[in-house]
Design an enzyme around this catalytic site. Structure first.
Site, short mmCIF file in Angstrom:
data_model
loop_
_atom_site.label_atom_id
_atom_site.label_comp_id
_atom_site.label_asym_id
_atom_site.label_seq_id
_atom_site.Cartn_x
_atom_site.Cartn_y
_atom_site.Cartn_z
N ALA A 126 -3.15 2.19 13.64
CA ALA A 126 -4.32 1.89 12.89
C ALA A 126 -5.34 0.92 13.50
O ALA A 126 -6.50 1.00 13.08
CB ALA A 126 -3.92 1.42 11.45
N PHE A 177 3.90 -9.01 -9.18
CA PHE A 177 5.07 -9.99 -8.90
C PHE A 177 5.41 -10.74 -9.97
O PHE A 177 4.61 -10.85 -10.78
CB PHE A 177 4.82 -10.89 -7.59
CG PHE A 177 4.55 -9.93 -6.16
CD1 PHE A 177 5.77 -10.29 -5.21
CD2 PHE A 177 3.82 -8.91 -5.85
CE1 PHE A 177 5.98 -9.47 -4.23
CE2 PHE A 177 3.85 -8.38 -4.54
CZ PHE A 177 4.97 -8.60 -3.86
N TRP A 207 7.55 -0.74 -8.14
CA TRP A 207 8.23 -1.29 -7.45
C TRP A 207 9.73 -1.41 -8.19
O TRP A 207 10.70 -1.17 -7.58
CB TRP A 207 7.97 -2.62 -6.86
CG TRP A 207 9.00 -3.35 -5.84
CD1 TRP A 207 8.93 -3.13 -4.41
CD2 TRP A 207 10.27 -4.13 -5.92
NE1 TRP A 207 9.85 -3.96 -3.84
CE2 TRP A 207 10.72 -4.24 -4.76
CE3 TRP A 207 10.69 -4.38 -7.18
CZ2 TRP A 207 11.67 -5.04 -4.58
CZ3 TRP A 207 11.90 -5.44 -6.94
CH2 TRP A 207 12.38 -5.49 -5.68
N ARG A 248 2.28 8.57 6.76
CA ARG A 248 2.48 8.43 8.24
C ARG A 248 4.05 8.30 8.44
O ARG A 248 4.73 7.83 7.60
CB ARG A 248 1.70 7.33 8.79
CG ARG A 248 0.09 7.51 9.00
CD ARG A 248 -0.39 6.32 9.51
NE ARG A 248 -0.15 5.33 8.52
CZ ARG A 248 -0.61 3.87 9.11
NH1 ARG A 248 -1.14 3.59 9.97
NH2 ARG A 248 -0.61 2.96 8.12
N LYS A 291 0.90 -1.39 -0.15
CA LYS A 291 -0.07 0.07 -0.09
C LYS A 291 0.88 1.19 0.08
O LYS A 291 0.69 2.19 -0.79
CB LYS A 291 -0.97 -0.04 0.97
CG LYS A 291 -1.86 1.03 1.12
CD LYS A 291 -3.13 0.54 2.26
CE LYS A 291 -2.88 0.26 3.55
NZ LYS A 291 -2.13 1.17 4.54
N LYS A 322 7.82 -5.89 11.12
CA LYS A 322 7.23 -5.24 9.89
C LYS A 322 8.41 -4.59 9.04
O LYS A 322 8.40 -4.85 7.78
CB LYS A 322 6.40 -4.06 10.19
CG LYS A 322 5.67 -3.59 9.07
CD LYS A 322 4.63 -2.64 9.64
CE LYS A 322 3.85 -1.84 8.19
NZ LYS A 322 4.55 -1.02 7.45
N THR A 372 4.06 1.43 -1.03
CA THR A 372 4.71 1.47 -2.17
C THR A 372 3.95 1.91 -3.32
O THR A 372 4.46 2.75 -4.10
CB THR A 372 5.25 0.05 -2.42
OG1 THR A 372 6.03 -0.50 -1.15
CG2 THR A 372 6.11 0.05 -3.57
#
Length: 564
Positions: free
Chosen positions: A282, A390, A418, A103, A80, A114, A82
């Site tokens: 969140a 991907f 990406w 954020r 998200k 993470k 990215t």
């Protein structure tokens, strides 16, 4: 097929450190028209925009706001942040004036499980290591302001307790910006008379602090100070609330946050300006960057891309029902991020088997994306689906996702930001601009202010999670009624539950039905101005995993390595 994720041997931090960064004063001037005199540089590549300048923009028209959200998160990854970065670069690539709002990352996840939160591959905000670590010190200021209030509470009790605080009913815990399970529940003030009155207490992670939520919803320093004063920190034996202003704490807290409240300006790898400011949990809070950053960006750019936490059921709902309600914001388009890998996982495929084509599981997992699309439409907002590419994605799988999305009335496009940066998301950017130009967005909040608090919770449970109902015992419902009688009935509600499922069972993937949402506890955030409804088990102080990210982070030859 263009290059795709995991075909590039460089790590995110290696890409970031090898990038040619432009002086942030030049980015601000050339891309946004903001002169150096309105900036406070933090080195060469980071700066805060002065609040006086922010106020001077009040009469300028707003640009278009684009919200990036996602399907329910899975270990397969959705990308998200990215996508938020890549889409903004793509908007500039196709000739638009765009910037993004994100954020700030917490140190807890960065050293925990993470990893970083600055995007990835060639869709990153930089300097990545600064952003993921101390940045401009905002989180340290928030931690200090929170703990100042904690210290003032115990100090007041120690010096005679003129407010008659019941030490058993102190609701204000302490915080630190690190995962430390040993501090979840503690006993403080041990060691004798000189150290105060022993009582049970505990620590939360800084991003779960109400100060963080207030920081991200406050319009300016005056609003921030007012909200800080409204924080309810404890109760008397007669259950009378004690606020931060009763302790005369809000002024000193605001002093600690005076510089932090100004938005932080950085850039992407492609030189696109980005505000990164604030970062509430969140789960326990609303999971969005600061109102001040978003509102300022809308004055400076024609298109502003921002994201909300987790999937659309938690993140987008809170962004719309809390942040947009309070700040008067209205998105013109919503981008829902998914990966074919994650959709197959929602269809029952194990993580180890995701590289194998599985159309049956993909079709089953599409139920999760379908529900998120339907939910966004309930808010009166048009959606575009961005599929993060991907290398293992097959032509048949891509065709299936596009066909199913077309049946939902939304366009699904493949994006390879990406590996390719903004160019890789150009098709998504064009679709977003086309959607915005159609002018179909008309934000409709899910519930009105004057709906009873429990009915607000029930409405979210039924309409967004598709639960049969929300349930709560008498004590919870009585507490909500008491808050309504105290004048808090018009506040929005903030649901705290697992992000991994529409239900409270994190293992219920896809689009589960036939369940209730149990409200275990409710908490009043009087300063942030929302009611938190805790559904299921929610951790406000995470622990580190068996092998934390910290194991891989190091400094070699003066450079940070291993940070994602």
């Amino acid at each position: 097929m263009p290059a795709s994720q995991h075909q590039n041997p460089k790590s995110d931090i290696e890409i970031s450190q090898s990038a040619t960064k432009r002086p942030i004063l030049d980015v601000a001037k050339e891309k946004l028209g903001v002169a150096a005199e309105h900036l406070e540089p933090y080195g060469h590549y980071k700066a805060k925009v002065s609040m006086d300048y922010v106020k001077s923009l009040a009469n300028k028209p707003n640009g278009k706001l684009i919200l990036v959200t996602a399907i329910s998160p899975t270990p397969a990854g959705e990308g998200k942040t990215t996508t938020t970065v890549g889409l903004t670069d793509a908007l500039n690539y196709i000739g638009k004036k765009a910037m993004l709002c994100l954020r700030e990352p917490s140190l807890g996840p960065s050293f925990g499980v993470k990893g970083g939160a600055a995007g990835g591959g060639y869709a990153q905000v930089i300097p990545m290591e600064d952003i993921n670590l101390h940045f401009t010190g905002d989180f340290h200021a928030i931690t200090s302001a929170h703990n100042l209030l904690s210290a003032l509470i115990d100090n007041h009790i120690y010096w005679g307790n003129a407010l008659d605080i019941d030490s058993r009913r102190v609701a204000w815990r302490r915080v630190m910006d690190m995962n430390d399970r040993a501090l979840r529940e503690i006993v403080c003030s041990l060691g004798g008379v000189a150290n105060g009155y022993p009582r049970e207490a505990g620590f939360d992670i800084t991003v779960a602090s109400e100060v963080m939520a207030i920081f991200c919803l406050a319009r300016d320093l005056e609003d921030l100070k007012e909200r800080l004063g409204n924080i309810i920190v404890a109760y008397t034996r007669e259950r009378k609330p004690i606020r931060a202003r009763d302790l005369n704490a809000h002024g000193a807290m605001a002093a600690l946050l005076k510089d932090a409240i100004a938005p932080n300006l950085v850039q992407t790898l492609e030189g696109t300006p980005a505000f990164i400011h604030g970062g509430p949990f969140a789960n326990i809070a609303h999971g969005c960057n600061s109102v001040s950053a978003t509102a300022t960006a809308l004055k400076l750019a024609d298109y502003v891309v921002t994201e909300a936490g987790f999937g659309a059921d938690l993140g987008a709902e809170k962004f719309l029902d809390i942040k947009c309600r309070k700040a008067g914001l209205e998105p013109s388009c919503v981008v829902i991020v998914a990966t074919i890998r994650a959709l197959k996982m929602h269809g029952g495929v194990a993580k180890a088997d995701l590289k194998t084509e599985n159309l049956k599981a993909l079709e089953a997992g599409m139920s999760n994306l379908q529900r998120h699309v339907e939910n966004i439409k309930k808010f009166g907002l048009p959606a575009v689906v961005s599929i993060n590419r991907f290398s293992a994605d097959t032509d048949a799988e891509i065709a299936l996702v596009k066909e199913k999305c077309k049946a939902l009335g939304v366009e699904a496009l493949m994006a390879d930001h990406w590996a390719m940066g903004g160019e890789g998301a150009a098709d998504v950017a064009k679709a977003v601009v086309k959607t915005i130009d159609e002018g179909k967005a008309k934000l409709k909040l899910l519930y009105p202010d004057d709906m009873p608090l429990f009915e607000k919770i029930r409405t979210i449970a039924k309409e967004i999670y598709r639960a049969d109902d929300a349930t709560a015992d008498k004590a919870v419902k009585d507490q909500l009624k008491a808050w309504e009688e105290m004048g808090f009935g018009k506040l929005p509600v903030c649901i705290a539950k697992t992000q991994y499922s529409f239900s409270t069972n994190p293992d219920a993937k896809g689009a589960p039905t036939g369940f209730n949402i149990p409200v275990r506890e409710v908490r009043l955030s009087a300063g942030a101005e929302f009611i938190v409804a805790i559904c299921g088990e929610i951790m406000t102080m995470p622990g580190l995993p068996k092998v934390p990210s910290a194991d891989s982070i190091d400094v070699k030859d003066g450079k940070i390595v291993g940070l994602f």
